[in-house]
Design a protein around this motif. Sequence first.
Motif, PDB file in Angstrom:
ATOM      1  N   PRO A 154      27.316  13.528  24.521  1.00 55.02           N
ATOM      2  CA  PRO A 154      28.067  12.353  24.953  1.00 55.02           C
ATOM      3  C   PRO A 154      29.426  12.297  24.252  1.00 55.02           C
ATOM      4  O   PRO A 154      29.584  12.794  23.136  1.00 55.02           O
ATOM      5  CB  PRO A 154      27.168  11.187  24.527  1.00 55.02           C
ATOM      6  N   LYS A 155      30.389  11.695  24.918  1.00 56.83           N
ATOM      7  CA  LYS A 155      31.745  11.615  24.380  1.00 56.83           C
ATOM      8  C   LYS A 155      31.737  10.974  23.000  1.00 56.83           C
ATOM      9  O   LYS A 155      31.103   9.940  22.778  1.00 56.83           O
ATOM     10  CB  LYS A 155      32.627  10.791  25.329  1.00 56.83           C
ATOM     11  N   GLY A 156      32.439  11.617  22.063  1.00 58.27           N
ATOM     12  CA  GLY A 156      32.552  11.082  20.713  1.00 58.27           C
ATOM     13  C   GLY A 156      31.549  11.651  19.738  1.00 58.27           C
ATOM     14  O   GLY A 156      31.677  11.454  18.527  1.00 58.27           O
ATOM     15  N   LEU A 157      30.540  12.384  20.228  1.00 53.42           N
ATOM     16  CA  LEU A 157      29.545  13.000  19.354  1.00 53.42           C
ATOM     17  C   LEU A 157      29.892  14.475  19.158  1.00 53.42           C
ATOM     18  O   LEU A 157      30.373  15.139  20.074  1.00 53.42           O
ATOM     19  CB  LEU A 157      28.137  12.881  19.949  1.00 53.42           C
ATOM     20  N   THR A 158      29.653  14.967  17.944  1.00 49.76           N
ATOM     21  CA  THR A 158      29.925  16.370  17.658  1.00 49.76           C
ATOM     22  C   THR A 158      28.633  17.072  17.249  1.00 49.76           C
ATOM     23  O   THR A 158      27.715  16.454  16.696  1.00 49.76           O
ATOM     24  CB  THR A 158      30.950  16.531  16.516  1.00 49.76           C
ATOM     25  N   ALA A 159      28.582  18.370  17.520  1.00 48.33           N
ATOM     26  CA  ALA A 159      27.378  19.149  17.210  1.00 48.33           C
ATOM     27  C   ALA A 159      27.108  19.177  15.710  1.00 48.33           C
ATOM     28  O   ALA A 159      25.957  19.110  15.269  1.00 48.33           O
ATOM     29  CB  ALA A 159      27.529  20.570  17.754  1.00 48.33           C
ATOM     30  N   ALA A 160      28.164  19.269  14.904  1.00 54.09           N
ATOM     31  CA  ALA A 160      27.977  19.359  13.452  1.00 54.09           C
ATOM     32  C   ALA A 160      27.351  18.084  12.891  1.00 54.09           C
ATOM     33  O   ALA A 160      26.417  18.135  12.077  1.00 54.09           O
ATOM     34  CB  ALA A 160      29.321  19.640  12.774  1.00 54.09           C
ATOM     35  N   THR A 161      27.864  16.926  13.310  1.00 55.30           N
ATOM     36  CA  THR A 161      27.302  15.665  12.824  1.00 55.30           C
ATOM     37  C   THR A 161      25.894  15.455  13.361  1.00 55.30           C
ATOM     38  O   THR A 161      25.014  14.950  12.655  1.00 55.30           O
ATOM     39  CB  THR A 161      28.205  14.484  13.212  1.00 55.30           C
ATOM     40  N   LEU A 162      25.648  15.869  14.598  1.00 54.87           N
ATOM     41  CA  LEU A 162      24.301  15.751  15.156  1.00 54.87           C
ATOM     42  C   LEU A 162      23.313  16.571  14.340  1.00 54.87           C
ATOM     43  O   LEU A 162      22.194  16.112  14.057  1.00 54.87           O
ATOM     44  CB  LEU A 162      24.296  16.208  16.611  1.00 54.87           C
TER      45      LEU A 162
END
Length: 226
Positions: A154-162
């Motif tokens: 989803p917009k605003g989410l990044t793989a690294a933070t996830l």
Amino acid sequence: MSAGVIRVLVVEDDPVAAAAHALYVGRVPGFAVSGTVHSGTEARRHLDHHPVDLLLLDLFLPDGHGLQLVRTLRAAGHAADIIAVTSARDLAMVREGVSLGVVQYVLKPFTFATLRDRLLRYAEFRATTGEASGQDEVDRALAALRAPRPAALPKGLTAATLRAVTDVLRSAADGLTATEAAADVGISRITARRYLEHLVDTARAARAPQYGQVGRPELRYRWSGH
């Protein structure tokens, strides 16, 4: 067992995981569990006495590596296809598995939806018969085994933070609130909640209200991926 049903042997040393994997297989149309075993020795014994089309094979078994089991099975004339199930991310191992005829890899932990997708793709590949009319048809047959590109976040989410939020949630035996996850990862509570809600939406986490505090109860998230 109905004709045309793909018979699956679950080979997994963890009894809880083995039961979960067998349950998943049984929920996919066109597949049936031939048996559940917990070692390479038990797998060989089962294959000597029961017809099996596909092994759902854990690569780390108590009596040897799963790929060594595949070599032994091939030498003994067992032609069942292999879907490897592993937590290992070693790409050299993946290449070795491909050379031995492993048709799919499923990384632990995985959800029912992930395994269902791989099984249905395998069934589509298995159903291809006859002579190809040309290169395009060969390409389509092989493409059936390949998973699609992962859906965009989803917009605003990044793989690294996830990944960071996922790691802290998986390591929290009692779950986490958004406030606790934010503190562990170093992000705001609102941002942490967005990532936690994404994990809920993709069936990798569950949430429940946490009572016993003054004011509005806060949601507690727990990892539920497999």
